[in-house]
Design a protein around this motif. Structure first.
Motif, PDB file in Angstrom:
ATOM      1  N   ASN A 357       0.985  -1.047  -0.029  1.00  0.00           N
ATOM      2  CA  ASN A 357      -0.431  -0.116  -0.146  1.00  0.00           C
ATOM      3  C   ASN A 357       0.447   0.960  -0.110  1.00  0.00           C
ATOM      4  O   ASN A 357       0.677   1.989  -0.953  1.00  0.00           O
ATOM      5  N   ARG A 361       1.393   4.108  -2.910  1.00  0.00           N
ATOM      6  CA  ARG A 361       1.103   5.425  -2.624  1.00  0.00           C
ATOM      7  C   ARG A 361       2.405   6.698  -3.108  1.00  0.00           C
ATOM      8  O   ARG A 361       1.934   7.942  -3.109  1.00  0.00           O
ATOM      9  N   PRO A 484      -9.948  -4.095  -4.141  1.00  0.00           N
ATOM     10  CA  PRO A 484      -9.696  -2.799  -3.116  1.00  0.00           C
ATOM     11  C   PRO A 484      -8.820  -2.456  -2.706  1.00  0.00           C
ATOM     12  O   PRO A 484      -8.966  -0.818  -2.075  1.00  0.00           O
ATOM     13  N   HIS A 485      -7.793  -3.253  -2.272  1.00  0.00           N
ATOM     14  CA  HIS A 485      -6.685  -2.931  -1.425  1.00  0.00           C
ATOM     15  C   HIS A 485      -5.894  -1.824  -2.728  1.00  0.00           C
ATOM     16  O   HIS A 485      -5.365  -0.980  -2.122  1.00  0.00           O
ATOM     17  N   ARG A 487      -7.033  -0.280  -4.803  1.00  0.00           N
ATOM     18  CA  ARG A 487      -7.730   0.717  -5.057  1.00  0.00           C
ATOM     19  C   ARG A 487      -7.483   1.634  -4.336  1.00  0.00           C
ATOM     20  O   ARG A 487      -7.715   3.571  -3.804  1.00  0.00           O
ATOM     21  N   ARG A 488      -7.709   1.711  -3.133  1.00  0.00           N
ATOM     22  CA  ARG A 488      -7.599   1.892  -1.279  1.00  0.00           C
ATOM     23  C   ARG A 488      -5.978   2.520  -1.873  1.00  0.00           C
ATOM     24  O   ARG A 488      -5.790   4.161  -1.476  1.00  0.00           O
ATOM     25  N   TYR A 491      -6.461   6.358  -3.877  1.00  0.00           N
ATOM     26  CA  TYR A 491      -6.838   7.079  -2.870  1.00  0.00           C
ATOM     27  C   TYR A 491      -5.852   7.500  -2.539  1.00  0.00           C
ATOM     28  O   TYR A 491      -5.714   8.999  -2.397  1.00  0.00           O
ATOM     29  N   GLU A 492      -4.441   7.158  -2.141  1.00  0.00           N
ATOM     30  CA  GLU A 492      -4.049   7.736  -0.785  1.00  0.00           C
ATOM     31  C   GLU A 492      -3.328   8.486  -1.414  1.00  0.00           C
ATOM     32  O   GLU A 492      -2.699   9.667  -1.092  1.00  0.00           O
ATOM     33  N   ALA A 513      -8.924   9.073  -6.971  1.00  0.00           N
ATOM     34  CA  ALA A 513      -8.160   8.130  -6.934  1.00  0.00           C
ATOM     35  C   ALA A 513      -7.416   8.385  -7.509  1.00  0.00           C
ATOM     36  O   ALA A 513      -7.703   8.758  -9.268  1.00  0.00           O
ATOM     37  N   TYR A 553     -14.427   8.419  -6.721  1.00  0.00           N
ATOM     38  CA  TYR A 553     -13.731   7.188  -5.738  1.00  0.00           C
ATOM     39  C   TYR A 553     -14.493   6.383  -5.490  1.00  0.00           C
ATOM     40  O   TYR A 553     -14.452   5.155  -5.660  1.00  0.00           O
TER      41      TYR A 553
END
Length: 607
Positions: A357, A361, A484-485, A487-488, A491-492, A513, A553
């Motif tokens: 993640n 990011r 989903p991870h 995409r998260r 997003y960050e 995102a 998002y």
């Protein structure tokens, strides 16, 4: 015996005569009837009016400008009459090249031709109207209505709309209709949907007398063609041209649910109208020699290193291998040594401990170096290809490039050389021999946003019939659980204080995102301890700036993908541009205002 021979000869002669009479009077009747009909009945082909190209709201992007053509009676080549007619035309229209007109006439004149010879294919309506009465009185001239393709916005969306040009012998062979229209689509939508826009010729049969004069019309079939409506919004298209300014590169704004593109551009653009009748050599040389390559359709023919915008796909390849999970972490010290060479992270001071993640990011190169070395190129390349790299997107533009996904097999086939681990590291961060088109990145981003593989397209409808493009599944059940991870993490990138695009997205009126990318175009010497800043480099040595995004998002609706050639850092250069695009999408009603941030939230983001 002699009498029998004489009677046999006489009998044979009569039989031959009777057979010949039968053949001439009965068997050849249809043949001679056809010849007679050709002398009496004349077939004329009617060129179809080329279909219009409209935007999604029915506003014209390509139209047919009305005017007139001028033809001269045949068999005047050896008479002073031809020179008199040409001189008269030049007196009326000063810019005519009489020498060329005469040459064209003589080339087309033939003892077997009875039709008027067209020497001027188009004169503008307003110029011709004051002269048409005088010209119509001249028995050696024939003035007929004609049309010419016209692009009312000149260079707007030039690489998408494309242009028509004069047909050549090869066009005549491939498509007989071009013999009637004399024009064919050469690029863009004009070429891709040429058969639909061009349509089918009409037919007219008339009776003529011995002087080839028309007596009556006995049959007529009207020509047919269809208008095409694109998904492009003219107003929005003008807006992206305005915000792109003098930058070179490309932008795509696409609906993630069905792949329809509401605005896109390859910059710089160029005026389409001169190509219809023939561009000057000086202008052509200017176009093809420009360092910004205005004549290249960068949407599908621009090949660029993708840089970090492919890190999500590489991360999924890591997960698919089973050797790395989302919690696997690596320590980034700013560089990674392999084979006596330092592979630098963009952050020369290092990011410290990174998991999947945080690596997406903060776009940590070192994480992807070490992860790719663990799973190998044989596990990465097939996943990249399945996610659209090295493959045509299917977009309705001609000559789409596929790019390059480097692999062991590719290198052996291309160079007959073995694969090295250092190449795996470069591929993992979108560098080396890795090349993509902006359209591939836009489609891939839509995949990540929705879990579906859509076909990017500009076609909205043909005539009254709406176009249909089906989306397909592209991800495995395991990958769908990982999305989903991913995409998260995207997003960050835009909403976390450590995200590479965070400080450039504070003016966004909705939650976006994103993924930034900085694609190097020149190598950095191992002797350099500290990389020179992008703004201090010469223009052509600066990296390409990428950003690919989707929003809202909460419920993805649109993808915005931007590349600015030699723009440096993706977030810095392309980020604010993407924000303006999304804010305009809200303003024009493309994104529901319920997804818009409140003023308090926007102020908080800025802080």
């Amino acid at each position: 015996m002699r009498m029998r021979i004489v009677f046999a000869i006489i009998f044979s002669v009569w039989v031959i005569l009777l057979v010949r009479i039968y053949h001439l009077s009965i068997k050849s009747n249809e043949f001679y009837e056809e010849i007679a009909e050709q002398n009496i009945v004349k077939k004329q082909f009617i060129p179809p009016a080329r279909g219009l190209i409209l935007d999604v709201k029915g506003r014209p992007l390509a139209v047919n400008k009305l005017g007139f053509s001028v033809s001269i009676r045949p068999h005047l080549s050896k008479k002073n009459t031809l020179d008199q007619e040409l001189e008269n035309l030049q007196n009326m229209f000063q810019d005519l090249n009489v020498i060329k007109l005469k040459k064209d006439y003589i080339k087309a004149d033939s003892p077997y031709n009875q039709d008027f010879i067209e020497i001027i294919d188009f004169i503008d309506y307003d110029r011709m109207i004051p002269k048409i009465a005088a010209l119509s009185l001249r028995e050696n001239l024939e003035v007929k209505p004609a049309s010419k393709r016209h692009y009312p916005y000149s260079n707007l969306a030039s690489h998408i709309i494309g242009y028509v040009g004069r047909a050549n012998q090869q066009d005549y062979t491939n498509d007989p209709v071009t013999k009637i229209t004399n024009y064919t689509g050469r690029s863009g939508i004009e070429r891709y949907y040429n058969s639909i826009l061009q349509g089918h010729e009409g037919v007219r049969k008339i009776k003529v007398n011995a002087l080839n004069e028309e007596i009556e019309e006995i049959f007529k079939e009207e020509p047919k063609s269809s208008d095409i409506k694109l998904s492009i919004d003219l107003e929005f298209q003008k807006y992206i041209e305005e915000i792109f300014g003098k930058n070179a590169g490309a932008i795509i704004v696409m609906d993630v649910t069905d792949g329809s593109i509401i605005a896109a551009g390859s910059f710089p653009e160029y005026d389409l109208n001169p190509f219809v009748t023939g561009i000057s050599q000086a202008r052509w040389n200017e176009l093809i020699s420009s360092i910004d390559h205005p004549f290249t359709n960068k949407l599908v023919n621009g090949l660029y290193p993708p840089g970090s915008v492919v890190k999500m796909a590489v991360a999924l390849a890591f997960l698919d291998s089973g050797k790395i999970d989302r919690g696997t972490d690596y320590f980034c010290s700013g560089s990674f040594e392999l084979g006596g060479r330092n592979f630098r992270c963009w952050n020369i001071y290092g990011h410290g401990k990174m998991d999947m993640n945080s690596a997406i990011r903060e776009s940590c190169d070192d994480y992807f170096y070490k992860g790719s070395l663990k799973i190998g190129i044989d596990a990465i390349a097939p996943v990249l290809e399945r996610f659209g790299m090295g493959q045509k997107t299917g977009v309705d533009l001609p000559n789409e490039f596929v790019g390059i996904v480097p692999s062991r097999e590719w290198k052996m086939h291309k160079y007959s050389q073995p694969w090295y681990q250092g190449e795996t590291l470069n591929t993992s961060i979108g560098q080396g021999n890795f090349l993509v088109t902006p359209m591939q990145i836009a489609r891939h981003t839509a995949m990540l946003a929705t879990g579906k593989n859509v076909i990017p397209h500009f076609l909205h409808s043909i005539g009254e019939e709406d176009a249909k493009f089906e989306a397909s599944d592209i991800f495995t059940p395991f990958e769908k659980k990982q999305l989903p991870h991913i995409r998260r993490a995207m997003y960050e990138v835009a909403n976390h204080q450590k995200g590479t695009a965070f400080k450039y997205f504070t003016d966004a009126n909705l939650t976006i995102a994103a993924k930034t990318g900085t694609a190097q175009v020149v190598g950095i010497s191992q002797a350099e301890k500290k990389r020179i800043k992008e703004e201090d480099m010469k223009y052509l040595q600066r990296s390409h700036a990428w950003i690919t995004t989707y929003a809202p998002y909460e419920k993805p609706k649109y993808v915005v993908t931007i590349i600015i050639e030699h723009g440096g850092h993706g977030g810095l250069t392309a980020g604010p541009m993407a924000v303006r695009v999304y804010n305009k999408l809200i303003e024009l009603g493309y994104i529901d205002k319920k997804y818009a941030k409140s003023e308090q939230v926007i102020k908080k983001d800025k802080k």
